[in-house]
Design a protein around this motif. Structure first.
Motif, short mmCIF file in Angstrom:
data_model
loop_
_atom_site.label_atom_id
_atom_site.label_comp_id
_atom_site.label_asym_id
_atom_site.label_seq_id
_atom_site.Cartn_x
_atom_site.Cartn_y
_atom_site.Cartn_z
N SER A 225 -7.70 -12.88 -24.23
CA SER A 225 -6.41 -13.23 -23.63
C SER A 225 -5.61 -12.00 -23.20
N ALA A 226 -5.98 -10.82 -23.70
CA ALA A 226 -5.28 -9.60 -23.29
C ALA A 226 -5.45 -9.33 -21.81
N LEU A 227 -6.50 -9.90 -21.22
CA LEU A 227 -6.75 -9.69 -19.81
C LEU A 227 -6.06 -10.71 -18.91
N LEU A 228 -5.53 -11.79 -19.48
CA LEU A 228 -4.95 -12.86 -18.67
C LEU A 228 -3.83 -12.36 -17.76
N TYR B 147 -18.43 -16.12 -27.79
CA TYR B 147 -17.28 -17.00 -27.80
C TYR B 147 -17.10 -17.58 -26.40
N PRO B 148 -17.01 -18.89 -26.25
CA PRO B 148 -16.82 -19.46 -24.90
C PRO B 148 -15.52 -18.95 -24.28
N LEU B 149 -15.58 -18.59 -23.00
CA LEU B 149 -14.36 -18.18 -22.31
C LEU B 149 -13.51 -19.41 -22.06
N PRO B 150 -12.23 -19.38 -22.40
CA PRO B 150 -11.37 -20.55 -22.20
C PRO B 150 -11.14 -20.83 -20.71
N GLU B 151 -10.72 -22.06 -20.42
CA GLU B 151 -10.52 -22.46 -19.03
C GLU B 151 -9.51 -21.56 -18.32
N GLY C 13 -4.33 1.89 -21.93
CA GLY C 13 -5.68 1.40 -22.18
C GLY C 13 -6.51 1.39 -20.91
N PRO C 14 -7.73 0.93 -20.98
CA PRO C 14 -8.63 0.94 -19.82
C PRO C 14 -8.20 0.04 -18.67
N VAL C 15 -7.26 -0.89 -18.91
CA VAL C 15 -6.81 -1.72 -17.77
C VAL C 15 -6.05 -0.88 -16.75
N PHE C 16 -5.60 0.30 -17.14
CA PHE C 16 -4.91 1.17 -16.19
C PHE C 16 -5.94 1.97 -15.40
N SER C 17 -6.69 1.23 -14.63
CA SER C 17 -7.76 1.79 -13.80
C SER C 17 -7.78 1.01 -12.50
N ASP C 18 -8.67 1.39 -11.61
CA ASP C 18 -8.82 0.66 -10.35
C ASP C 18 -9.93 -0.38 -10.43
N VAL C 19 -10.99 -0.04 -11.14
CA VAL C 19 -12.08 -0.98 -11.38
C VAL C 19 -12.35 -1.01 -12.88
N LEU C 20 -12.24 -2.19 -13.48
CA LEU C 20 -12.49 -2.34 -14.90
C LEU C 20 -13.76 -3.17 -15.11
N LEU C 21 -14.72 -2.59 -15.80
CA LEU C 21 -15.94 -3.31 -16.16
C LEU C 21 -15.81 -3.77 -17.60
N ALA C 22 -15.67 -5.08 -17.80
CA ALA C 22 -15.59 -5.67 -19.14
C ALA C 22 -16.97 -6.25 -19.45
N ASP C 23 -17.75 -5.50 -20.20
CA ASP C 23 -19.14 -5.88 -20.45
C ASP C 23 -19.23 -6.84 -21.63
N GLU C 24 -19.95 -7.93 -21.44
CA GLU C 24 -20.14 -8.97 -22.47
C GLU C 24 -18.79 -9.50 -22.96
N LEU C 25 -17.97 -9.95 -22.01
CA LEU C 25 -16.61 -10.39 -22.31
C LEU C 25 -16.57 -11.49 -23.36
N ASN C 26 -17.55 -12.37 -23.35
CA ASN C 26 -17.49 -13.49 -24.30
C ASN C 26 -18.05 -13.14 -25.68
N ARG C 27 -18.28 -11.85 -25.93
CA ARG C 27 -18.64 -11.43 -27.29
C ARG C 27 -17.41 -11.04 -28.10
N THR C 28 -16.28 -10.86 -27.43
CA THR C 28 -15.07 -10.51 -28.14
C THR C 28 -14.27 -11.78 -28.43
N THR C 29 -13.30 -11.68 -29.32
CA THR C 29 -12.57 -12.86 -29.78
C THR C 29 -11.62 -13.39 -28.71
N PRO C 30 -11.24 -14.67 -28.79
CA PRO C 30 -10.29 -15.22 -27.83
C PRO C 30 -8.98 -14.45 -27.76
N ARG C 31 -8.55 -13.89 -28.86
CA ARG C 31 -7.31 -13.12 -28.87
C ARG C 31 -7.42 -11.91 -27.95
#
Length: 321
Positions: free
Chosen positions: A130-133, A169-173, A109-127
């Motif tokens: 959490s894939a980025l944790l 969706y609020p980003l969790p702590e 997936g895109p995490v296999f990069s050097d720089v990852l731009l996650a645009d509007e992260l809080n528009r996606t679901t908490p599930r």
């Protein structure tokens, strides 16, 4: 007021990386006009092996900045547009059964990069958030019980919409605590806006990419060098005083965690290196305090900046002489 003597012998050769860092500054300042302070903090976050959250208005250059960083370090940029139907596997990757070989094949997936731009992260679901944790904290992802390592220099730049926006969706702590700092770039000043218009009118220049000013290996070496920047015991005590103050303040529901404290020290070390020093001063800790605290403090009031300012004023700092 306790006094500290400046270290006489610096353990880190800051001159050896000074020219490289100046070139990196120059390139990023050409991309993000009129935002010198923000560029400095972005570079510090990169050197500290941290991750950056940008809470800002659309069209202020966030995507352009991410592209420029990836180009400057000769790295691969990946972009994820976060939407409510985005799945965790869309971020990390997945195993797909190959009918010919009769085996499962891993598709990164895109995490296999050097720089990852996650645009509007809080528009996606908490599930999916959490894939980025694991990726952000440990620079690896686990898929079907198999761990996959990410790049040592893996750097996340995430943007978020205002929490009262439709479909946010609020980003969790736990998610927020994995970001090192939060920045608001804001609109450029009038002179910078005129320069932007002038640059846009020169089509031949606008198509040029930022040249690489250092390799990923060089970036990794500088990041390791940041870890060796000297932090005086009294500066560490000062940092702990600030952290404990966030946990004891009545206006703060959730203070700085041990992880946040470590990230605070690391970016203070990176800031010291950017200032041409091999040691951290109390002013370095203070300079990066607001972007560090704004991403992780949960307060009982909407005036987060006011709470941070009061807290920083209340804790006395040691002096260097």
């Amino acid at each position: 007021m306790k006094l500290l003597k400046k270290p006489v012998d610096e353990l880190v050769d800051v001159e050896s990386v000074g020219e490289t860092l100046d070139s990196l500054r120059s390139q990023l300042n050409r991309v993000l006009l009129g935002k010198t302070e923000a560029v400095e903090l972005v570079i510090a976050c990169l050197l500290a092996q941290g991750h950056l959250l940008m809470d800002d208005l659309p069209g202020t250059g966030k995507t352009t900045l991410a592209k420029a960083i990836a180009a400057c370090v000769g790295g691969k940029l990946a972009r994820v547009q976060c939407t409510p139907d985005l799945l965790p596997s869309d971020v990390t990757g997945f195993n797909l059964f190959n009918q010919k070989t009769r085996e499962f094949e891993f598709h990164a997936g895109p995490v296999f990069s050097d720089v990852l731009l996650a645009d509007e992260l809080n528009r996606t679901t908490p599930r999916t958030q959490s894939a980025l944790l694991e990726a952000m904290a440990e620079r690896q992802v686990t898929i079907d019980a198999v761990p996959y390592s990410l790049a040592k220099t893996f750097f996340v730049i995430a943007t978020q919409n205002p929490i009262d926006s439709h479909g946010a969706y609020p980003l969790p702590e736990a998610q927020l605590d994995r970001f090192t700092i939060k920045l608001k770039i804001g609109y450029p000043d009038r002179a910078s806006q005129i320069d932007i218009l002038e640059a846009a009118s020169r089509a031949d220049l606008s198509r040029q990419d930022s040249p690489a000013v250092l390799s990923l290996d060089e970036l990794a070496r500088i990041q390791e060098q940041v870890r060796t920047i000297t932090v005086h015991p009294r500066v560490r005590e000062y940092l702990v005083d600030l952290v404990e103050a966030t946990r004891e303040d009545a206006a703060i529901e959730l203070g700085v965690s041990p992880r946040g404290m470590l990230l605070w020290q690391r970016i203070a070390q990176a800031w010291a290196l950017l200032q041409g020093r091999g040691f951290v001063t109390p002013s370095d800790v203070l300079h990066v305090a607001r972007p560090v605290l704004s991403v992780r403090l949960l307060t009982t009031t909407d005036d987060v900046d006011g709470v941070i300012n009061r807290l920083l004023d209340a804790v006395p700092a040691p002096e260097y002489r």
